[in-house]
Design a protein around this motif. Structure first.
Motif, PDB file in Angstrom:
ATOM      1  N   ARG A  30      34.689  29.730  46.790  1.00  0.00           N
ATOM      2  CA  ARG A  30      33.848  30.886  47.106  1.00  0.00           C
ATOM      3  C   ARG A  30      34.201  32.077  46.227  1.00  0.00           C
ATOM      4  NH1 ARG A  30      34.487  32.138  53.139  1.00  0.00           N
ATOM      5  NH2 ARG A  30      33.649  34.058  52.294  1.00  0.00           N
ATOM      6  N   GLN A  31      35.422  32.083  45.657  1.00  0.00           N
ATOM      7  CA  GLN A  31      35.863  33.213  44.869  1.00  0.00           C
ATOM      8  C   GLN A  31      35.502  33.092  43.392  1.00  0.00           C
ATOM      9  OE1 GLN A  31      38.021  31.631  47.091  1.00  0.00           O
ATOM     10  NE2 GLN A  31      37.638  33.175  48.647  1.00  0.00           N
ATOM     11  N   LEU A  32      35.229  31.915  42.919  1.00  0.00           N
ATOM     12  CA  LEU A  32      34.950  31.702  41.510  1.00  0.00           C
ATOM     13  C   LEU A  32      33.604  32.311  41.132  1.00  0.00           C
ATOM     14  CD1 LEU A  32      35.883  30.304  38.890  1.00  0.00           C
ATOM     15  CD2 LEU A  32      34.612  28.309  39.610  1.00  0.00           C
ATOM     16  N   VAL A  33      33.601  33.061  40.055  1.00  0.00           N
ATOM     17  CA  VAL A  33      32.361  33.659  39.576  1.00  0.00           C
ATOM     18  C   VAL A  33      31.766  32.719  38.534  1.00  0.00           C
ATOM     19  CG1 VAL A  33      31.338  35.611  38.372  1.00  0.00           C
ATOM     20  CG2 VAL A  33      33.205  35.981  39.978  1.00  0.00           C
ATOM     21  N   VAL A  34      30.575  32.248  38.790  1.00  0.00           N
ATOM     22  CA  VAL A  34      29.884  31.359  37.865  1.00  0.00           C
ATOM     23  C   VAL A  34      28.606  32.079  37.449  1.00  0.00           C
ATOM     24  CG1 VAL A  34      28.824  29.101  37.565  1.00  0.00           C
ATOM     25  CG2 VAL A  34      30.797  29.345  39.064  1.00  0.00           C
ATOM     26  N   ALA A  35      28.560  32.487  36.195  1.00  0.00           N
ATOM     27  CA  ALA A  35      27.402  33.249  35.730  1.00  0.00           C
ATOM     28  C   ALA A  35      27.347  33.211  34.213  1.00  0.00           C
ATOM     29  CB  ALA A  35      27.510  34.693  36.203  1.00  0.00           C
ATOM     30  N   VAL A  36      26.220  33.657  33.685  1.00  0.00           N
ATOM     31  CA  VAL A  36      26.089  33.817  32.251  1.00  0.00           C
ATOM     32  C   VAL A  36      26.950  35.023  31.885  1.00  0.00           C
ATOM     33  CG1 VAL A  36      24.494  34.294  30.390  1.00  0.00           C
ATOM     34  CG2 VAL A  36      23.751  32.930  32.340  1.00  0.00           C
ATOM     35  N   SER A  37      27.845  34.878  30.928  1.00  0.00           N
ATOM     36  CA  SER A  37      28.725  35.985  30.581  1.00  0.00           C
ATOM     37  C   SER A  37      28.750  36.196  29.073  1.00  0.00           C
ATOM     38  CB  SER A  37      30.144  35.725  31.085  1.00  0.00           C
ATOM     39  OG  SER A  37      30.750  34.691  30.329  1.00  0.00           O
ATOM     40  N   SER A  38      29.209  37.366  28.683  1.00  0.00           N
ATOM     41  CA  SER A  38      29.309  37.678  27.263  1.00  0.00           C
ATOM     42  C   SER A  38      30.313  36.776  26.566  1.00  0.00           C
ATOM     43  CB  SER A  38      29.723  39.140  27.082  1.00  0.00           C
ATOM     44  OG  SER A  38      28.732  39.978  27.601  1.00  0.00           O
ATOM     45  N   ALA A  39      31.392  36.422  27.278  1.00  0.00           N
ATOM     46  CA  ALA A  39      32.407  35.551  26.674  1.00  0.00           C
ATOM     47  C   ALA A  39      31.802  34.198  26.316  1.00  0.00           C
ATOM     48  CB  ALA A  39      33.581  35.371  27.618  1.00  0.00           C
ATOM     49  N   ILE A  40      31.044  33.645  27.230  1.00  0.00           N
ATOM     50  CA  ILE A  40      30.411  32.352  26.987  1.00  0.00           C
ATOM     51  C   ILE A  40      29.379  32.473  25.866  1.00  0.00           C
ATOM     52  CG2 ILE A  40      28.916  30.579  28.001  1.00  0.00           C
ATOM     53  CD1 ILE A  40      30.314  31.228  30.703  1.00  0.00           C
ATOM     54  N   ALA A  41      28.621  33.559  25.877  1.00  0.00           N
ATOM     55  CA  ALA A  41      27.605  33.765  24.840  1.00  0.00           C
ATOM     56  C   ALA A  41      28.237  33.875  23.456  1.00  0.00           C
ATOM     57  CB  ALA A  41      26.786  35.009  25.159  1.00  0.00           C
ATOM     58  N   SER A  47      50.741  36.666  29.227  1.00  0.00           N
ATOM     59  CA  SER A  47      50.468  37.528  28.072  1.00  0.00           C
ATOM     60  C   SER A  47      49.402  36.920  27.158  1.00  0.00           C
ATOM     61  CB  SER A  47      51.752  37.802  27.284  1.00  0.00           C
ATOM     62  OG  SER A  47      52.324  36.589  26.845  1.00  0.00           O
ATOM     63  N   VAL A  48      49.360  35.596  27.058  1.00  0.00           N
ATOM     64  CA  VAL A  48      48.328  34.939  26.251  1.00  0.00           C
ATOM     65  C   VAL A  48      46.951  35.152  26.881  1.00  0.00           C
ATOM     66  CG1 VAL A  48      47.450  32.703  25.500  1.00  0.00           C
ATOM     67  CG2 VAL A  48      49.868  33.235  25.226  1.00  0.00           C
ATOM     68  N   LEU A  49      46.871  34.970  28.191  1.00  0.00           N
ATOM     69  CA  LEU A  49      45.597  35.180  28.887  1.00  0.00           C
ATOM     70  C   LEU A  49      45.166  36.645  28.813  1.00  0.00           C
ATOM     71  CD1 LEU A  49      46.103  32.944  32.042  1.00  0.00           C
ATOM     72  CD2 LEU A  49      44.662  32.485  30.070  1.00  0.00           C
ATOM     73  N   PHE A  52      43.867  37.366  25.319  1.00  0.00           N
ATOM     74  CA  PHE A  52      42.531  36.788  25.132  1.00  0.00           C
ATOM     75  C   PHE A  52      41.471  37.660  25.790  1.00  0.00           C
ATOM     76  CE2 PHE A  52      39.092  34.173  26.874  1.00  0.00           C
ATOM     77  CZ  PHE A  52      38.538  33.708  25.697  1.00  0.00           C
ATOM     78  N   VAL A  53      41.699  38.047  27.036  1.00  0.00           N
ATOM     79  CA  VAL A  53      40.722  38.855  27.766  1.00  0.00           C
ATOM     80  C   VAL A  53      40.569  40.228  27.110  1.00  0.00           C
ATOM     81  CG1 VAL A  53      40.267  40.002  29.968  1.00  0.00           C
ATOM     82  CG2 VAL A  53      41.032  37.630  29.936  1.00  0.00           C
ATOM     83  N   GLY A  72      41.153  41.058  23.928  1.00  0.00           N
ATOM     84  CA  GLY A  72      40.461  40.883  22.652  1.00  0.00           C
ATOM     85  C   GLY A  72      38.975  40.669  22.842  1.00  0.00           C
ATOM     86  N   LEU A  73      38.622  39.881  23.838  1.00  0.00           N
ATOM     87  CA  LEU A  73      37.212  39.630  24.132  1.00  0.00           C
ATOM     88  C   LEU A  73      36.521  40.912  24.602  1.00  0.00           C
ATOM     89  CD1 LEU A  73      35.310  37.279  24.021  1.00  0.00           C
ATOM     90  CD2 LEU A  73      35.911  36.733  26.363  1.00  0.00           C
ATOM     91  N   ALA A  74      37.195  41.674  25.458  1.00  0.00           N
ATOM     92  CA  ALA A  74      36.625  42.941  25.933  1.00  0.00           C
ATOM     93  C   ALA A  74      36.432  43.915  24.771  1.00  0.00           C
ATOM     94  CB  ALA A  74      37.530  43.557  26.997  1.00  0.00           C
ATOM     95  N   LEU A  75      37.389  43.959  23.868  1.00  0.00           N
ATOM     96  CA  LEU A  75      37.284  44.835  22.705  1.00  0.00           C
ATOM     97  C   LEU A  75      36.114  44.432  21.811  1.00  0.00           C
ATOM     98  CD1 LEU A  75      38.761  47.250  21.460  1.00  0.00           C
ATOM     99  CD2 LEU A  75      40.145  45.629  20.175  1.00  0.00           C
ATOM    100  N   LEU A  76      35.963  43.130  21.577  1.00  0.00           N
ATOM    101  CA  LEU A  76      34.857  42.633  20.755  1.00  0.00           C
ATOM    102  C   LEU A  76      33.508  42.942  21.394  1.00  0.00           C
ATOM    103  CD1 LEU A  76      33.958  41.046  18.258  1.00  0.00           C
ATOM    104  CD2 LEU A  76      34.163  38.965  19.612  1.00  0.00           C
ATOM    105  N   ILE A  77      33.391  42.724  22.684  1.00  0.00           N
ATOM    106  CA  ILE A  77      32.133  43.013  23.387  1.00  0.00           C
ATOM    107  C   ILE A  77      31.827  44.504  23.315  1.00  0.00           C
ATOM    108  CG2 ILE A  77      31.035  43.050  25.664  1.00  0.00           C
ATOM    109  CD1 ILE A  77      32.630  40.409  26.219  1.00  0.00           C
ATOM    110  N   THR A  78      32.845  45.338  23.513  1.00  0.00           N
ATOM    111  CA  THR A  78      32.648  46.789  23.452  1.00  0.00           C
ATOM    112  C   THR A  78      32.172  47.229  22.073  1.00  0.00           C
ATOM    113  OG1 THR A  78      34.354  47.114  25.123  1.00  0.00           O
ATOM    114  CG2 THR A  78      33.779  49.023  23.774  1.00  0.00           C
ATOM    115  N   ILE A  79      32.825  46.730  21.029  1.00  0.00           N
ATOM    116  CA  ILE A  79      32.438  47.098  19.660  1.00  0.00           C
ATOM    117  C   ILE A  79      31.012  46.657  19.367  1.00  0.00           C
ATOM    118  CG2 ILE A  79      32.907  46.621  17.213  1.00  0.00           C
ATOM    119  CD1 ILE A  79      35.894  46.573  17.977  1.00  0.00           C
ATOM    120  N   LYS A  80      30.615  45.493  19.877  1.00  0.00           N
ATOM    121  CA  LYS A  80      29.243  45.020  19.636  1.00  0.00           C
ATOM    122  C   LYS A  80      28.212  45.852  20.380  1.00  0.00           C
ATOM    123  CE  LYS A  80      30.033  40.368  18.161  1.00  0.00           C
ATOM    124  NZ  LYS A  80      29.273  39.184  17.912  1.00  0.00           N
ATOM    125  N   GLN A  81      28.616  46.546  21.448  1.00  0.00           N
ATOM    126  CA  GLN A  81      27.676  47.355  22.220  1.00  0.00           C
ATOM    127  C   GLN A  81      27.548  48.780  21.686  1.00  0.00           C
ATOM    128  OE1 GLN A  81      25.653  46.005  24.503  1.00  0.00           O
ATOM    129  NE2 GLN A  81      26.682  44.130  23.877  1.00  0.00           N
TER     130      GLN A  81
END
Length: 188
Positions: free
Chosen positions: A21-32, A83-85, A88-89, A91-100
Motif C-alpha cells: 500500500r505504501q509503494l508509489v507506482v506512477a509515471v515519473s521523471s526518473a523513469i522517463a 550514500s549510493v542511493l 543517485f536520487v 543527481g536525478l533531482a538535479l538533472l530534472i531541475t536543470i531540465k525544467q
C-alpha cells in the motif's frame, strides 16, 4: 505523452495485483529519463518506431520486475549503500531541475548533458519571458505555502495525503496569475 495513456491501465493492474500500500507506482521523471536515454539512440523522438521501442522497453522492464519478484530479489536492495542511493536520487533531482529551468524562464535551451544545458541557458537569460517566470514562481511558492497550510490540519492529514491538494491549489493559483498576466498584456 503516450505513457499518460498507458499509465492508468498499469496503475489499475497494480492496485488489483500489487502487494504494497505504501509503494508509489506512477509515471515519473526518473523513469522517463532512463527510457529516453535508452531509446533515443535507436529511433528519432516522436516517431512510431520510438513509441514502439518505448512500449517494448516498458514490457521488458515489467517482465524483469515480475521475474525479480518471483525470485524474491528485493532483498538485494538492502545491500545498496545509503550514500549510493542518496547520490543517485540527488543527481536525478538535479538533472530534472536543470531540465525544467528553461521552461520556468520561457527560453529555448538544448543540451545532451546537464552541463551543456546550463551552458546553453546562461547566454539566453536575457530572453527570459517575465510572464512565464511569474507564473512558474507563483506556482512553486503556492505549492510550498499550500502544502504547509494543508499539512497543519491534523484532521485533513488523517483522511488524505495533503500533497495533491496543495499541488491542485498551486496549479489553480498559477493559472489565475497566467490569466491575469495575459489580460494585462492584451490591455497594454
Amino acid at each position: 505523452e503516450t505513457a499518460f495513456y498507458a499509465a492508468p491501465v498499469a496503475l489499475l493492474a497494480y492496485a488489483i495485483l500489487g502487494s504494497s500500500r505504501q509503494l508509489v507506482v506512477a509515471v515519473s521523471s526518473a523513469i522517463a529519463i532512463m527510457s529516453a536515454a535508452t531509446i533515443s539512440g535507436l529511433a528519432p523522438a516522436g516517431s512510431v518506431e520510438y513509441a514502439a521501442l518505448t512500449a517494448a522497453l516498458a514490457m521488458l522492464a515489467g517482465l524483469v520486475s515480475m521475474a525479480a519478484g518471483l525470485l524474491k530479489l528485493g532483498r538485494i536492495a538492502q545491500f545498496f549503500s545509503e550514500s549510493v542511493l542518496l547520490g543517485f536520487v540527488f543527481g536525478l533531482a538535479l538533472l530534472i531541475t536543470i531540465k525544467q529551468v528553461p521552461k520556468l524562464l520561457g527560453i529555448e535551451a538544448h543540451g545532451e548533458s546537464a552541463l551543456e544545458l546550463v551552458r546553453d541557458i546562461i547566454p539566453n537569460l536575457r530572453e527570459t519571458n517575465l510572464l512565464t517566470l511569474a507564473v512558474g514562481l507563483t506556482g512553486i511558492v503556492a505549492m510550498i505555502a499550500l502544502s504547509a497550510v494543508v499539512a497543519g490540519y491534523e484532521s485533513v492529514r488523517r483522511l488524505i495525503d495533503p500533497q495533491p491538494i496543495s499541488n491542485a491549489g498551486a496549479v489553480l493559483v498559477a493559472g489565475l496569475v497566467g490569466f491575469a498576466g495575459n489580460e494585462l498584456v492584451a490591455v497594454y
